[in-house]
Design a protein around this motif. Structure first.
Motif, PDB file in Angstrom:
ATOM      1  N   ASN A 286       4.853   8.665   5.654  1.00 53.09           N
ATOM      2  CA  ASN A 286       5.273   7.346   5.299  1.00 53.09           C
ATOM      3  C   ASN A 286       4.752   6.898   4.228  1.00 53.09           C
ATOM      4  OD1 ASN A 286       6.413   4.980   6.104  1.00 53.09           O
ATOM      5  ND2 ASN A 286       5.108   4.609   7.883  1.00 53.09           N
ATOM      6  N   HIS A 287       5.501   7.125   3.407  1.00 52.50           N
ATOM      7  CA  HIS A 287       5.426   6.925   1.830  1.00 52.50           C
ATOM      8  C   HIS A 287       6.803   6.452   1.395  1.00 52.50           C
ATOM      9  CE1 HIS A 287       1.318   7.948   0.273  1.00 52.50           C
ATOM     10  NE2 HIS A 287       1.751   7.757  -0.834  1.00 52.50           N
ATOM     11  N   ILE A 288       6.776   5.399   0.512  1.00 54.08           N
ATOM     12  CA  ILE A 288       8.132   5.167   0.220  1.00 54.08           C
ATOM     13  C   ILE A 288       8.359   5.595  -1.324  1.00 54.08           C
ATOM     14  CG2 ILE A 288       8.577   3.623   1.985  1.00 54.08           C
ATOM     15  CD1 ILE A 288       7.628   1.308   0.427  1.00 54.08           C
TER      16      ILE A 288
ATOM     17  N   LYS B 134      -0.398  10.438 -17.186  1.00 53.69           N
ATOM     18  CA  LYS B 134      -1.339  10.903 -16.079  1.00 53.69           C
ATOM     19  C   LYS B 134      -0.811  11.721 -15.153  1.00 53.69           C
ATOM     20  CE  LYS B 134      -5.135  10.918 -13.511  1.00 53.69           C
ATOM     21  NZ  LYS B 134      -6.363  11.657 -13.837  1.00 53.69           N
ATOM     22  N   TYR B 135       0.396  11.145 -14.494  1.00 52.10           N
ATOM     23  CA  TYR B 135       1.023  11.623 -13.409  1.00 52.10           C
ATOM     24  C   TYR B 135       2.360  12.437 -13.741  1.00 52.10           C
ATOM     25  CZ  TYR B 135      -2.483   8.445 -11.284  1.00 52.10           C
ATOM     26  OH  TYR B 135      -3.645   7.724 -11.164  1.00 52.10           O
ATOM     27  N   GLY B 136       2.690  12.404 -14.676  1.00 55.95           N
ATOM     28  CA  GLY B 136       3.912  13.237 -15.094  1.00 55.95           C
ATOM     29  C   GLY B 136       5.069  12.638 -14.269  1.00 55.95           C
TER      30      GLY B 136
ATOM     31  N   GLN C 241      -1.589   5.383   7.054  1.00 58.32           N
ATOM     32  CA  GLN C 241      -2.297   6.084   8.026  1.00 58.32           C
ATOM     33  C   GLN C 241      -3.468   7.080   7.540  1.00 58.32           C
ATOM     34  OE1 GLN C 241      -0.998   7.720   5.589  1.00 58.32           O
ATOM     35  NE2 GLN C 241       1.234   8.322   6.247  1.00 58.32           N
ATOM     36  N   ARG C 242      -3.686   7.574   6.341  1.00 59.29           N
ATOM     37  CA  ARG C 242      -4.693   8.518   6.179  1.00 59.29           C
ATOM     38  C   ARG C 242      -5.787   7.480   5.389  1.00 59.29           C
ATOM     39  NH1 ARG C 242      -1.285  11.396   1.647  1.00 59.29           N
ATOM     40  NH2 ARG C 242      -1.522   9.965  -0.122  1.00 59.29           N
ATOM     41  N   ASN C 243      -7.056   8.328   5.021  1.00 55.50           N
ATOM     42  CA  ASN C 243      -7.974   7.696   4.495  1.00 55.50           C
ATOM     43  C   ASN C 243      -7.752   7.180   3.163  1.00 55.50           C
ATOM     44  OD1 ASN C 243      -7.975   9.921   3.065  1.00 55.50           O
ATOM     45  ND2 ASN C 243     -10.170  10.196   3.551  1.00 55.50           N
ATOM     46  N   GLU C 244      -6.448   6.300   3.067  1.00 57.69           N
ATOM     47  CA  GLU C 244      -6.319   6.005   1.463  1.00 57.69           C
ATOM     48  C   GLU C 244      -5.747   4.479   1.502  1.00 57.69           C
ATOM     49  OE1 GLU C 244      -4.206   8.793  -0.671  1.00 57.69           O
ATOM     50  OE2 GLU C 244      -3.798   7.620  -2.403  1.00 57.69           O
ATOM     51  N   ARG C 245      -4.388   4.241   1.902  1.00 58.77           N
ATOM     52  CA  ARG C 245      -3.627   2.849   2.126  1.00 58.77           C
ATOM     53  C   ARG C 245      -3.963   2.224   0.918  1.00 58.77           C
ATOM     54  NH1 ARG C 245      -5.291   2.116   8.653  1.00 58.77           N
ATOM     55  NH2 ARG C 245      -5.187   4.538   8.953  1.00 58.77           N
TER      56      ARG C 245
ATOM     57  N   VAL D 248       0.815  -1.243  -0.036  1.00 55.38           N
ATOM     58  CA  VAL D 248      -0.209  -0.189   0.001  1.00 55.38           C
ATOM     59  C   VAL D 248       0.740   1.413  -0.005  1.00 55.38           C
ATOM     60  CG1 VAL D 248      -1.889  -0.930   1.068  1.00 55.38           C
ATOM     61  CG2 VAL D 248      -0.290   0.016   2.516  1.00 55.38           C
ATOM     62  N   ASP D 249       0.198   2.424  -0.225  1.00 52.53           N
ATOM     63  CA  ASP D 249       0.963   3.646  -0.475  1.00 52.53           C
ATOM     64  C   ASP D 249       1.344   4.225   0.897  1.00 52.53           C
ATOM     65  OD1 ASP D 249      -1.421   4.251   0.048  1.00 52.53           O
ATOM     66  OD2 ASP D 249      -1.651   6.166  -0.992  1.00 52.53           O
ATOM     67  N   CYS D 250       0.561   3.786   1.997  1.00 49.61           N
ATOM     68  CA  CYS D 250       0.601   4.516   3.135  1.00 49.61           C
ATOM     69  C   CYS D 250      -0.134   4.007   4.302  1.00 49.61           C
ATOM     70  CB  CYS D 250       0.320   6.230   3.229  1.00 49.61           C
ATOM     71  SG  CYS D 250      -1.340   6.544   2.593  1.00 49.61           S
TER      72      CYS D 250
ATOM     73  N   PRO E 114      -3.169   0.281  -2.817  1.00 50.00           N
ATOM     74  CA  PRO E 114      -2.007  -0.462  -3.641  1.00 50.00           C
ATOM     75  C   PRO E 114      -1.815   0.188  -4.847  1.00 50.00           C
ATOM     76  CG  PRO E 114      -3.975  -1.770  -3.567  1.00 50.00           C
ATOM     77  CD  PRO E 114      -4.182  -0.624  -2.885  1.00 50.00           C
ATOM     78  N   TRP E 115      -1.181   1.511  -4.903  1.00 51.56           N
ATOM     79  CA  TRP E 115      -0.717   2.338  -5.932  1.00 51.56           C
ATOM     80  C   TRP E 115       0.198   1.648  -6.751  1.00 51.56           C
ATOM     81  CZ3 TRP E 115      -3.584   6.434  -8.090  1.00 51.56           C
ATOM     82  CH2 TRP E 115      -4.347   7.047  -7.327  1.00 51.56           C
ATOM     83  N   LEU E 116       0.155   1.172  -8.085  1.00 54.75           N
ATOM     84  CA  LEU E 116       1.136   0.500  -8.982  1.00 54.75           C
ATOM     85  C   LEU E 116       2.522   1.440  -8.951  1.00 54.75           C
ATOM     86  CD1 LEU E 116      -1.550  -1.083  -9.347  1.00 54.75           C
ATOM     87  CD2 LEU E 116      -0.512  -1.469 -11.758  1.00 54.75           C
ATOM     88  N   GLY E 117       2.149   2.891  -9.296  1.00 56.38           N
ATOM     89  CA  GLY E 117       3.724   3.395  -9.679  1.00 56.38           C
ATOM     90  C   GLY E 117       4.640   3.648  -8.508  1.00 56.38           C
ATOM     91  N   ASP E 118       4.195   3.479  -7.305  1.00 61.94           N
ATOM     92  CA  ASP E 118       4.999   3.570  -6.166  1.00 61.94           C
ATOM     93  C   ASP E 118       6.007   2.752  -6.027  1.00 61.94           C
ATOM     94  OD1 ASP E 118       2.619   5.249  -5.839  1.00 61.94           O
ATOM     95  OD2 ASP E 118       2.816   5.402  -3.630  1.00 61.94           O
ATOM     96  N   ARG E 119       5.593   1.477  -6.691  1.00 61.29           N
ATOM     97  CA  ARG E 119       6.783   0.256  -6.328  1.00 61.29           C
ATOM     98  C   ARG E 119       7.306  -0.203  -7.692  1.00 61.29           C
ATOM     99  NH1 ARG E 119       6.188  -1.487  -1.079  1.00 61.29           N
ATOM    100  NH2 ARG E 119       4.462  -0.189  -0.301  1.00 61.29           N
TER     101      ARG E 119
ATOM    102  N   THR F  93       3.412   4.664 -16.736  1.00 65.64           N
ATOM    103  CA  THR F  93       4.198   4.645 -15.791  1.00 65.64           C
ATOM    104  C   THR F  93       3.499   3.891 -14.564  1.00 65.64           C
ATOM    105  OG1 THR F  93       3.436   6.771 -15.156  1.00 65.64           O
ATOM    106  CG2 THR F  93       5.579   6.702 -16.339  1.00 65.64           C
ATOM    107  N   TRP F  94       2.450   4.026 -14.378  1.00 61.21           N
ATOM    108  CA  TRP F  94       1.615   3.365 -13.219  1.00 61.21           C
ATOM    109  C   TRP F  94       1.437   1.699 -13.562  1.00 61.21           C
ATOM    110  CZ3 TRP F  94       3.253   7.591 -11.650  1.00 61.21           C
ATOM    111  CH2 TRP F  94       3.126   7.965 -10.397  1.00 61.21           C
ATOM    112  N   PRO F  95       0.509   1.412 -14.578  1.00 59.21           N
ATOM    113  CA  PRO F  95       0.403   0.095 -14.960  1.00 59.21           C
ATOM    114  C   PRO F  95       1.613  -0.415 -15.465  1.00 59.21           C
ATOM    115  CG  PRO F  95      -1.296   1.498 -15.904  1.00 59.21           C
ATOM    116  CD  PRO F  95      -0.333   2.402 -15.248  1.00 59.21           C
TER     117      PRO F  95
END
Ligand code: BGC
Length: 921
Positions: free
Chosen positions: A792-794, A609-611, A498-502, A494-496, A504-509, A559-561
């Motif tokens: 807390n995002h990596i 999409k995200y640049g 703590q907040r109302n998100e958590r 997951v991306d983070c 599994p964003w692909l691009g982060d990994r 970039t994300w997919p």
């Protein structure tokens, strides 16, 4: 160095070494794994891959043959009867991912196995026995019925901010004889706890791993033979919401996927001593109540536990459940029922708080000293009905109270109501929080640090890496990364926390997963995630940015997919796991074809999409930069990634022996490259587009730049960093994925080190200096608006962790799975030592180097059955010693020549201590 001295080949086979080795070698096989798991129960395949590691006290140990025995009982195994499989002696150096090739296995098969190896240093004895069992492979194996209750209760609220109490299920049953074997298969959606006769089964938490439940649900398998008693028994479960009953139903119906109310499928299979069988299944003969102590559980908002409502002894024989309800037989939700093959979530660590301070009467702030994900276990004494409220946050405001603005509307609050009458110990079970600080209110008396313990909740993966340098700042950055990675594994990345998100964003990994793989054995998690991604693919081929697609974001970009393809490549390189490539190739091809058909124009990929997400912005409060000179053209990013992904697909096609596909991908990649250079490369200035670091780095690292222009393009990168950015980072999530390795590969590890060692803005070190104990979502996390500002995002780690291990440590896979390792540390100025180690599939690799006025010292370990190409930073062979003796006396070293001021050596497994005199001269 003269040309003549190049390629001095010497083959030193110590005259007596072989003879001595055979006489004295101590070779053993250990760490047996089936599908990369230790003694797994209920695997989902009948053709598992088996792996082991070789332990040897001799150098140059290579396996030459193996024999595997798989038996249906421990007794047969002990007598060397391979009634399921005896591979006999197979002449092969393969010791990882050996395909089971014995008798066909059926559901429930129990397999006891061991292995023996022959090596260049002698023969091993049989390994210790290991085990796997096969799960329920076919729908017809499931006799159980789905049970649940498709409504809320008066104390629940099925609203935008849902409150749903946990459901307690029980079933009493009899065993008529002594039980020889008992196995439970369970799916408890969203999460479950399982008890037999009052005892918790397993130490997993937040089980099972989350999926898109309309596509697949995962079951867990437990051997519970020891938990049953003759006569009456009780099986009990508790169901929590997890992602199944979503945290925000009716919130944004088009965006947030809903699955329904918690439900369960359970099958307990008993085999009696005489061989007869009995099956206990979930059905409407069970009883349930939701009027228990867990009044609500919601990953964003927290858990409320009322101990006055405890159902004492509900999960043991004799409890009066007459007032409990009958569950409903409910519909299955469409997904396949599959075995969970990734490690369960567990409490993997504990943290003691460093302080508790009173903020105002009745309100206390506790500091864990570390931003973490998990929960707090509390010890408390008080009156029945006293209520303790714990609220969680990552940082504090100036007035020392919690800073909660960046949590958005997540309430992250646990409430415990005491039953009174003595010490009570409690922690929630169906939620987790991302926090460093806890606000405590309502605590009876004065809370002390001894009353609380932080329990870190993460996927139970082996810790595979150790990394330490002479620079404490870099060590702290590594520490922060470690805690961030740990925080964000929750059965999916997951991306983070703590907040109302958590989510599994692909691009982060995309590349982060590679760095992470040095720290944790994340192979099975990422293999599972690729399944999640595949299951989220639309029939037309589109792949979302979040998978499982709990949030509906099918924005179509590269970039994300594209992470789908990059991670399959990572799993192959790091773990020699070809499975994901073979399994997902058709879906990957379909996605690329879909993108090409829909968005490629004149061979440029026009959709982004995200640049370069989250570049350091022009002013401190901004989340996203609006300055066009900082941002990189989306078509440039998309086309560069398109090119990279086409080449990976070409590579995959070759691996899978699909020459026609390989040719097609090659042709398409060439077209994309030409179009890209024509569009973006300024032949005069050798700048790509607006000359950002990312714009130049992507084509350079991806090998798109015409050979004659490479130097010039790299110079532009160097100037941009060293002059315009004052040797600081100027890239976002995209550029940073290639930055550190790119600078190093093109000969400037010193700039990479400078960037890594900075402690002023923007840098990872700046986060440290501002008190961070994890990595931030934004370079300017301390000043940016709270709307999207997790601490807390990596994703901003990019390739930093990979660079730490591969370049500073100098540990890189040359052949998949580290069968051959390249040991080539970047011994940059500013660092006096680096100690890096990593457990590869073959075993431990170690690289500890230090330098001191003209002297370089390097201790390395190469695991048995692999070999290494070692680059020693010395011009002259005569300056090098190994274990205090001239290098030329080193036995088993194969070839040696100098290469660019370094001495290159091929060595076999074992421990080596190299020293270099005249280092740097
Ligand atoms: C997430 C990121 C994600 C991004 C993409 C953010 O809200 O936290 O991790 O990659 O959105 O839009």
């Amino acid at each position: 160095m003269s040309a003549a001295s190049k390629y001095i080949v010497f083959l030193l086979t110590g005259i007596f070494s072989c003879w001595f080795a055979n006489a004295f070698a101590d070779v053993s096989l250990q760490n047996l794994r089936c599908e990369m798991l230790k003694d797994p129960q209920g695997i989902g395949t009948t053709q598992p891959r088996l792996s082991w590691q070789i332990n040897s006290d001799e150098r140059n140990t290579q396996q030459t043959a193996y024999e595997i025995i798989v038996a249906s009982s421990p007794q047969k195994l002990a007598s060397n009867i391979g009634d399921l499989w005896d591979s006999h002696k197979v002449m092969s150096d393969r010791s990882i991912m050996v395909n089971y090739a014995g008798r066909p296995l059926a559901s429930r098969a129990a397999c006891y196995w061991k292995v023996k190896g022959w090596t260049t240093k002698g023969e091993s004895p049989w390994s210790q026995p290991a085990f796997w069992s096969v799960g329920l492979l076919n729908a017809a194996d499931w006799k159980a019925k789905w049970i649940g209750y498709e409504h809320g209760f008066p104390w629940d609220s099925v609203s935008k901010f849902s409150r749903l109490s946990a459901r307690y299920y029980r079933k009493q049953f009899q065993t008529s004889q002594q039980v020889k074997k008992a196995v439970v298969y369970i799916v408890g959606l969203g999460h479950y706890e399982l008890y037999i006769n009052g005892k918790a089964i397993g130490d997993q938490v937040l089980a099972e791993a989350p999926t898109d439940y309309t596509q697949s649900v995962l079951y867990n398998t437990f051997d519970v033979t020891a938990n049953l008693q003759q006569g009456e028994n009780v099986i009990g479960t508790v169901l929590g919401n997890g992602r199944f009953f979503t945290m925000r139903p009716k919130y944004k119906p088009n965006k947030i996927k809903e699955f329904g109310f918690p439900k369960m499928l359970l099958q307990l299979e008993l085999t009696y001593q005489d061989g007869s069988k009995k099956v206990i299944t979930s059905d409407d003969s069970w009883k349930f109540t939701a009027d228990g102590p867990i009044r609500t559980n919601n990953e964003y908002d927290g858990e409320e536990y009322d101990a006055t409502k405890e159902l004492t002894d509900w999960n043991v024989v004799g409890y009066d459940d007459r007032k409990w309800l009958k569950p409903e037989l409910v519909e299955a939700h469409g997904g396949k029922v599959e075995a969970q093959m990734n490690e369960p979530i567990k409490i993997v660590d504990t943290i003691h708080p460093v302080s508790i301070k009173q903020l105002k009467p009745g309100t206390w702030i506790m500091d864990m000293g570390q931003n973490m994900a998990g929960w707090v276990q509390m010890k408390v004494r008080g009156k029945r009905g006293d209520k303790v409220t714990l609220r969680f946050a990552e940082t504090l405001k100036e007035d020392s109270d919690l800073y909660i603005a960046n949590l958005r509307d997540a309430k992250v609050t646990d409430i415990y109501t005491l039953k009174g009458g003595g010490e009570e110990i409690w922690h929630p079970v169906f939620v987790y929080h991302g926090f460093r600080y806890v606000q405590i209110t309502g605590y009876p008396g004065t809370p002390t640090v001894d009353d609380f313990i932080g329990q870190v909740v993460s996927d139970n993966m082996a810790n595979t890496g150790h990394f330490e340098t002479s620079n404490p700042l870099i060590n702290q950055v590594y520490h922060n990364a470690y805690w961030g990675i740990l925080s964000d594994y929750k059965g999916m990345p997951v991306d983070c926390p703590q907040r109302n998100e958590r989510m599994p964003w692909l691009g982060d990994r995309a590349i982060g997963s590679l760095g992470e793989s040095f720290v944790f054995n994340n192979e099975n998690l990422y293999a599972k995630w690729l399944d999640d991604i595949e299951q989220s693919q639309k029939p037309d081929g589109s792949i979302p940015d979040v998978a499982p697609a709990y949030w509906n974001y099918y924005s179509d970009n590269m970039t994300w997919p594209g992470t789908y393809i990059l991670i399959a490549d990572m799993l192959y390189n790091q773990f020699a796991d070809k499975g994901p490539i073979a399994k997902h190739y058709p879906s990957m091809k379909k996605w690329l074809g879909y993108m090409r058909q829909k968005y490629a124009k004149d061979n440029l990929m026009t959709k982004d999409k995200y640049g370069d997400w989250c570049v350091p912005p022009e002013s401190p409060e901004l989340i996203h930069s609006r300055d066009s000179s900082r941002n990189t053209n989306g078509v440039l990013i998309a086309t560069a990634y398109y090119y990279r992904l086409l080449l990976l697909m070409q590579h995959f096609a070759k691996i899978l022996n699909k020459p026609a596909d390989a040719q097609q991908f090659a042709a398409q990649s060439l077209q994309a490259k030409n179009a890209f250079n024509q569009k973006f490369l300024d032949k005069k200035t050798l700048q790509y587009d607006n000359n950002t670091v990312t714009a130049n780095l992507l084509p350079l690292y991806f090998d798109m730049v015409p050979a004659a222009d490479r130097k010039g393009v790299f110079n532009n990168i160097v100037n941009k960093i060293t002059i315009d950015a004052n040797s600081h980072i100027s890239t976002g999530v995209i550029g940073t994925q290639w930055l550190m390795r790119g600078l190093t590969d093109f000969g400037r590890p010193d700039i990479a080190y400078h960037i890594a060692a900075n402690d002023d803005y923007p840098s990872w070190g700046y986060m440290v200096k501002r008190g961070a104990t994890t990595i931030w979502e934004l370079w300017n996390g301390d000043t940016a608006a709270p709307a999207m500002n997790s601490r807390n995002h990596i994703m901003l780690l990019g390739d930093l962790i990979a660079w730490f291990y591969q370049d500073l440590g100098g540990i890189k896979a040359d052949e998949p799975g580290f069968k051959t390792i390249v040991m080539k540390p970047a011994t940059v100025n500013g660092l006096n030592y680096v100690n890096a180690s990593y457990t590869t599939p073959y075993g431990l690799v170690k690289s500890n180097w230090k330098k001191q006025s003209g002297h370089f010292d390097w201790t390395i370990t190469i695991p048995a059955n692999s070999k290494a190409i070692v680059y020693l930073p010395a011009y002259k062979v005569s300056d090098i010693t190994c274990d205090g003796k001239a290098l030329s006396t080193l036995s088993g070293a194969k070839t040696l020549f100098d290469d660019n001021g370094e001495t290159k050596l091929e060595i076999g497994s074992g421990d080596y201590h190299f020293e270099i005199n005249n280092y740097g001269k």
